[in-house]
Design an enzyme around this catalytic site. Structure first.
Site, PDB file in Angstrom:
ATOM      1  N   TYR A 142      -1.173  31.597  26.744  1.00 48.37           N
ATOM      2  CA  TYR A 142      -1.447  31.643  25.312  1.00 48.37           C
ATOM      3  C   TYR A 142      -1.095  33.001  24.710  1.00 48.37           C
ATOM      4  O   TYR A 142      -0.697  33.088  23.549  1.00 48.37           O
ATOM      5  CB  TYR A 142      -2.938  31.384  25.042  1.00 48.37           C
ATOM      6  CG  TYR A 142      -3.327  29.933  24.923  1.00 48.37           C
ATOM      7  CD1 TYR A 142      -3.249  29.075  26.009  1.00 48.37           C
ATOM      8  CD2 TYR A 142      -3.801  29.425  23.723  1.00 48.37           C
ATOM      9  CE1 TYR A 142      -3.631  27.749  25.901  1.00 48.37           C
ATOM     10  CE2 TYR A 142      -4.182  28.106  23.601  1.00 48.37           C
ATOM     11  CZ  TYR A 142      -4.093  27.262  24.691  1.00 48.37           C
ATOM     12  OH  TYR A 142      -4.471  25.956  24.576  1.00 48.37           O
ATOM     13  N   LYS A 189      -3.531  26.771  40.073  1.00 51.26           N
ATOM     14  CA  LYS A 189      -2.330  26.162  40.674  1.00 51.26           C
ATOM     15  C   LYS A 189      -1.757  27.196  41.638  1.00 51.26           C
ATOM     16  O   LYS A 189      -0.598  27.621  41.524  1.00 51.26           O
ATOM     17  CB  LYS A 189      -1.348  25.757  39.552  1.00 51.26           C
ATOM     18  CG  LYS A 189      -0.147  24.953  40.025  1.00 51.26           C
ATOM     19  CD  LYS A 189      -0.455  23.535  40.479  1.00 51.26           C
ATOM     20  CE  LYS A 189       0.793  22.854  41.020  1.00 51.26           C
ATOM     21  NZ  LYS A 189       0.518  21.546  41.676  1.00 51.26           N
ATOM     22  N   ASP A 221      -3.889  19.753  39.365  1.00 51.50           N
ATOM     23  CA  ASP A 221      -3.508  18.330  39.409  1.00 51.50           C
ATOM     24  C   ASP A 221      -4.603  17.496  40.080  1.00 51.50           C
ATOM     25  O   ASP A 221      -4.990  16.436  39.604  1.00 51.50           O
ATOM     26  CB  ASP A 221      -2.136  18.132  40.088  1.00 51.50           C
ATOM     27  CG  ASP A 221      -1.951  18.935  41.358  1.00 51.50           C
ATOM     28  OD1 ASP A 221      -2.846  19.741  41.710  1.00 51.50           O
ATOM     29  OD2 ASP A 221      -0.918  18.752  42.038  1.00 51.50           O
ATOM     30  N   ASP A 245      -7.945  24.074  28.493  1.00 54.77           N
ATOM     31  CA  ASP A 245      -7.670  23.336  27.257  1.00 54.77           C
ATOM     32  C   ASP A 245      -7.427  21.871  27.583  1.00 54.77           C
ATOM     33  O   ASP A 245      -7.998  20.962  26.968  1.00 54.77           O
ATOM     34  CB  ASP A 245      -6.444  23.948  26.567  1.00 54.77           C
ATOM     35  CG  ASP A 245      -6.105  23.235  25.275  1.00 54.77           C
ATOM     36  OD1 ASP A 245      -7.035  22.948  24.499  1.00 54.77           O
ATOM     37  OD2 ASP A 245      -4.908  22.956  25.047  1.00 54.77           O
ATOM     38  N   ASP A 249     -10.181  18.334  27.141  1.00 54.01           N
ATOM     39  CA  ASP A 249      -9.849  17.133  26.354  1.00 54.01           C
ATOM     40  C   ASP A 249     -10.024  15.900  27.232  1.00 54.01           C
ATOM     41  O   ASP A 249     -10.563  14.879  26.796  1.00 54.01           O
ATOM     42  CB  ASP A 249      -8.398  17.186  25.847  1.00 54.01           C
ATOM     43  CG  ASP A 249      -8.299  17.704  24.420  1.00 54.01           C
ATOM     44  OD1 ASP A 249      -9.128  18.561  24.055  1.00 54.01           O
ATOM     45  OD2 ASP A 249      -7.394  17.261  23.681  1.00 54.01           O
TER      46      ASP A 249
HETATM   47  C1  IPM Z   1      -8.802  24.136  21.308  1.00 53.97           C
HETATM   48  C2  IPM Z   1      -7.551  23.872  20.523  1.00 53.97           C
HETATM   49  C3  IPM Z   1      -6.788  25.171  20.360  1.00 53.97           C
HETATM   50  C4  IPM Z   1      -6.413  25.682  21.739  1.00 53.97           C
HETATM   51  C5  IPM Z   1      -5.562  25.088  19.441  1.00 53.97           C
HETATM   52  C6  IPM Z   1      -5.894  24.528  18.086  1.00 53.97           C
HETATM   53  C7  IPM Z   1      -4.862  26.413  19.336  1.00 53.97           C
HETATM   54  O1  IPM Z   1      -6.786  22.885  21.127  1.00 53.97           O
HETATM   55  O2  IPM Z   1      -9.634  24.947  20.855  1.00 53.97           O
HETATM   56  O3  IPM Z   1      -8.971  23.546  22.381  1.00 53.97           O
HETATM   57  O4  IPM Z   1      -5.392  25.268  22.317  1.00 53.97           O
HETATM   58  O5  IPM Z   1      -7.143  26.529  22.263  1.00 53.97           O
HETATM   59 MN    MN Z   2      -7.683  21.961  22.856  1.00 56.08          MN
END
Ligand code: IPM
Ligand code: MN
Length: 368
Positions: A142, A189, A221, A245, A249
């Site tokens: 990042y 990884k 993975d 990240d 999700d």
């Molecule tokens: C999160 C989001 C952010 C990230 C984006 C919006 C930059 O996906 O907070 O998880 O990747 O950190």
């Molecule tokens: Mn995110």
């Protein structure tokens, strides 16, 4: 308790949900006689439109003067469709994380039994899951050097970690594990990446200082697979910025919906609290977004930010009660949900606030 809170609603559904997180905090302040003052500021697409900068100086100044920040989301379809745009809403979020030194992102995976049926995974796999993610937030690919060749044929992002960055988040994760079920699973990884080999080396060193904590290392993975095969095996999951990240999700599906997950970003000083969902432009303005993640973010703000656990629990329990009573937003509804119980964002928000008001009918009669 006297505290100053900055609210940054941001883009898309950010504003629609954050209003309820703020109102919930106002109710808590009223009932417990806390003196919370609020200010608001812009970030993301809205800020680019108004002043050309996704993180205006004014927002950063206000952030530095606050005790905690309640944030919504940033992003806009315009930038998703045009990768060549160089000024982007997400830059605001990344910059504020870096500037405020918010290196640890805590993402609890809280499973409400009432929502077991809302997930695409089998209820018996999910029931009883309780995971706390520690996602590193100010390093990795990042923030590494980015390059794009003049002919636009080659691009690169540097995946980079320094020892101190790995060590400081590891300490936070191991400390947290001590107060939970005593297990840390570090995800990397290391079979391919040099930065992951350094990550693993540092985690192993920190683990020696915590002999009472059981440490495990998984490749990303494998971790992605294990997370949905048997989520109950995990207690604390510690990982880098990019892997964290993606994994969180994925983990949101264990809780039934992205609309249910809150997060706390902390460093050495102040905290920043936000839903893990994004700006969701496809549902923005339709009054169907789930306000629970913002209210749960407010709960994290109270608990982690201000050490007000009792107040935080009231918010979490209020949500739990509403779920028990059958109320749902669209994202967490199932075929069994009665149509009359599917509420819009503002109806669900009002219900949360009504519940909080009912809990303590006399405004200044605080619970001790
Ligand atoms: C999160 C989001 C952010 C990230 C984006 C919006 C930059 O996906 O907070 O998880 O990747 O950190
Ligand atoms: Mn995110």
């Amino acid at each position: 308790m006297k505290k100053h809170i900055l609210v940054i609603p941001g883009d898309g559904i950010g504003a629609e949900v954050t209003v309820w997180g703020r109102k919930a905090l106002e109710q808590i302040a009223l009932k417990f006689d806390h003196d919370f003052s609020f200010d608001t500021a812009q970030m993301g697409h809205e800020a680019i439109e108004n002043c050309g900068n996704p993180l205006p100086d004014e927002t950063l100044d206000k952030a530095k003067l606050s005790d905690a920040i309640l944030f919504g989301a940033v992003g806009h379809i315009k930038y998703d469709l045009d990768p060549s745009l160089t000024v982007r809403p997400e830059q605001g979020l990344l910059k504020i994380r870096k500037e405020l030194g918010l290196f640890a992102n805590l993402r609890p995976i809280l499973v409400f039994d009432e929502l077991l049926g809302a997930s695409s995974l089998k209820p018996e796999i999910l029931k009883g899951t309780d995971i706390l993610f520690f996602r590193e937030l100010t390093g990795d690919v990042y923030f590494g050097e980015k390059q794009l060749s003049a002919d636009r044929n080659t691009a690169s992002d540097l995946m980079i970690y320094h020892r101190y960055e790995i060590e400081r988040i590891a300490v936070k994760a191991f400390e947290a594990a001590r107060n939970r079920r005593g297990k840390v699973c570090s995800v990397d990884k290391a079979n391919v990446l040099e930065s992951s080999r350094l990550w693993r080396e540092v985690i192993q060193e920190v683990a020696l200082r915590y002999p009472d904590v059981q440490t495990q290392h998984l490749f990303i993975d494998n971790a992605a697979m294990q997370l949905i095969r048997d989520p109950k095996q995990f207690d604390v999951i510690l990982t880098g910025n990019l892997f964290g990240d993606i994994l969180t999700d994925e983990a949101s599906q264990i809780a039934g919906s992205m609309g249910m997950l809150a997060s706390a970003s902390v460093g050495d000083k102040m905290g920043f609290f936000e839903p893990i969902h994004g700006s969701a432009h496809d549902i923005a303005g339709k009054n169907i977004a789930n306000p629970f993640a913002s209210v749960l973010s407010a709960a994290l703000l109270l608990n982690i930010g201000f050490g007000l656990k009792k107040e935080a629990d009231i918010l979490t329990n209020t949500i739990s009660d509403l779920l028990k009573e059958g109320y749902r937003t669209l994202d967490i509804s199932t075929p069994e949900t009665l149509a009359k119980n599917i509420l819009g964002t503002s109806e669900m928000g009002e219900l949360i606030i009504d519940k909080l008001k009912e809990l303590f009918p006399k405004p200044y009669d605080h619970v001790t």
